[in-house]
Design a protein around this motif. Structure first.
Motif, mmCIF file in Angstrom:
data_model
loop_
_atom_site.group_PDB
_atom_site.id
_atom_site.type_symbol
_atom_site.label_atom_id
_atom_site.label_comp_id
_atom_site.label_asym_id
_atom_site.label_seq_id
_atom_site.Cartn_x
_atom_site.Cartn_y
_atom_site.Cartn_z
ATOM 1 N N GLN A 1 -19.018 28.107 17.921
ATOM 2 C CA GLN A 1 -19.554 29.309 17.269
ATOM 3 C C GLN A 1 -19.898 30.369 18.323
ATOM 4 O O GLN A 1 -21.057 30.749 18.515
ATOM 5 C CB GLN A 1 -20.776 28.963 16.417
ATOM 6 C CG GLN A 1 -20.440 28.157 15.191
ATOM 7 C CD GLN A 1 -19.629 28.947 14.186
ATOM 8 O OE1 GLN A 1 -20.061 29.976 13.701
ATOM 9 N NE2 GLN A 1 -18.431 28.478 13.884
ATOM 10 N N LEU A 2 -18.897 30.845 19.017
ATOM 11 C CA LEU A 2 -19.063 31.685 20.203
ATOM 12 C C LEU A 2 -19.913 32.932 19.975
ATOM 13 O O LEU A 2 -20.744 33.276 20.797
ATOM 14 C CB LEU A 2 -17.687 32.085 20.750
ATOM 15 C CG LEU A 2 -16.826 30.920 21.216
ATOM 16 C CD1 LEU A 2 -15.430 31.398 21.542
ATOM 17 C CD2 LEU A 2 -17.468 30.237 22.409
ATOM 18 N N ASN A 3 -19.696 33.648 18.888
ATOM 19 C CA ASN A 3 -20.466 34.849 18.570
ATOM 20 C C ASN A 3 -20.541 35.831 19.746
ATOM 21 O O ASN A 3 -21.587 36.401 20.041
ATOM 22 C CB ASN A 3 -21.865 34.482 18.086
ATOM 23 C CG ASN A 3 -22.522 35.636 17.357
ATOM 24 O OD1 ASN A 3 -21.861 36.466 16.738
ATOM 25 N ND2 ASN A 3 -23.834 35.714 17.452
ATOM 26 N N LEU A 4 -19.425 36.024 20.431
ATOM 27 C CA LEU A 4 -19.376 36.915 21.592
ATOM 28 C C LEU A 4 -19.031 38.339 21.182
ATOM 29 O O LEU A 4 -18.254 38.553 20.247
ATOM 30 C CB LEU A 4 -18.314 36.421 22.583
ATOM 31 C CG LEU A 4 -18.535 35.052 23.199
ATOM 32 C CD1 LEU A 4 -17.296 34.624 23.981
ATOM 33 C CD2 LEU A 4 -19.759 35.065 24.077
ATOM 34 N N PRO A 5 -19.571 39.321 21.897
ATOM 35 C CA PRO A 5 -19.164 40.703 21.652
ATOM 36 C C PRO A 5 -17.763 40.935 22.217
ATOM 37 O O PRO A 5 -17.411 40.380 23.260
ATOM 38 C CB PRO A 5 -20.205 41.519 22.413
ATOM 39 C CG PRO A 5 -20.670 40.617 23.508
ATOM 40 C CD PRO A 5 -20.586 39.227 22.947
ATOM 41 N N TYR A 6 -16.983 41.761 21.509
ATOM 42 C CA TYR A 6 -15.645 42.066 21.990
ATOM 43 C C TYR A 6 -15.264 43.507 21.652
ATOM 44 O O TYR A 6 -15.845 44.124 20.764
ATOM 45 C CB TYR A 6 -14.603 41.099 21.409
ATOM 46 C CG TYR A 6 -14.146 41.432 20.007
ATOM 47 C CD1 TYR A 6 -12.960 42.156 19.791
ATOM 48 C CD2 TYR A 6 -14.881 41.054 18.895
ATOM 49 C CE1 TYR A 6 -12.541 42.464 18.505
ATOM 50 C CE2 TYR A 6 -14.474 41.354 17.616
ATOM 51 C CZ TYR A 6 -13.300 42.060 17.420
ATOM 52 O OH TYR A 6 -12.887 42.373 16.150
ATOM 53 N N ALA A 7 -14.252 43.979 22.363
ATOM 54 C CA ALA A 7 -13.638 45.275 22.076
ATOM 55 C C ALA A 7 -12.174 45.188 22.491
ATOM 56 O O ALA A 7 -11.765 44.260 23.204
ATOM 57 C CB ALA A 7 -14.361 46.396 22.814
ATOM 58 N N LEU A 8 -11.373 46.166 22.039
ATOM 59 C CA LEU A 8 -9.930 46.145 22.225
ATOM 60 C C LEU A 8 -9.437 47.383 22.957
ATOM 61 O O LEU A 8 -9.949 48.480 22.729
ATOM 62 C CB LEU A 8 -9.229 46.122 20.862
ATOM 63 C CG LEU A 8 -9.661 45.066 19.869
ATOM 64 C CD1 LEU A 8 -8.987 45.308 18.527
ATOM 65 C CD2 LEU A 8 -9.334 43.686 20.391
#
Length: 152
Positions: free
Chosen positions: A84-91
């Motif tokens: 359940q990583l729940n990491l912030p990300y962007a592309l």
């Protein structure tokens, strides 16, 4: 304690590679963040578990993400489920069209990890130019600063 930013990307023509390197340059301006830049074919679950934040870079291929980035998701999706990583990300996307198909498909996959989208995608249309590279550096710096400050 240093935060960890993982940049995962694929490039074929070199455009997304230029963007990834510029994102990396920007992120390394933040002293409290350690950044790794990995090809989508080289990244795996242990890299995801190391990371406190993620930036994904892909060319727009046939209206969607590259096969290499899709391969990364295919290899890590189910193994990552228990964490359940729940990491912030962007592309960041190198697009010949508008990039929206790549964004839509990655965002759909990210929900299942789960990952949290924290920024609008950076989409560079056409050949990569100096303005695109400057935007990429700012993009990387913004993510690293947000991690360092605990915003994300």
């Amino acid at each position: 304690m240093k935060k960890h930013l993982l940049i995962i990307y694929h490039t074929q023509s070199g455009n997304t590679g230029q963007m990834a390197e510029a994102v990396m340059r920007g992120s390394t301006q933040e002293a409290d963040v350690e950044t790794r830049l990995l090809s989508a074919f080289d990244a795996d679950l242990k890299d995801l578990r190391w990371a406190d934040g993620l930036l994904f870079g892909t060319p727009e291929n046939f209206g969607t993400m590259s096969g290499a980035l899709k391969d990364f998701f295919d290899r890590t999706y189910y193994p990552a489920e228990p964490f359940q990583l729940n990491l912030p990300y962007a592309l960041f996307i190198s697009a010949g069209n508008d990039g929206s198909g790549a964004v839509r498909e990655i965002d759909r996959i990210a929900i299942g990890y789960p990952l949290r989208k924290i920024n609008e995608p950076l989409i560079a249309k056409g050949d990569i130019n100096q303005q695109h590279l400057e935007q990429c550096e700012e993009f990387g710096l913004a993510m690293a600063a947000g991690l360092s400050l605990g915003i994300f």
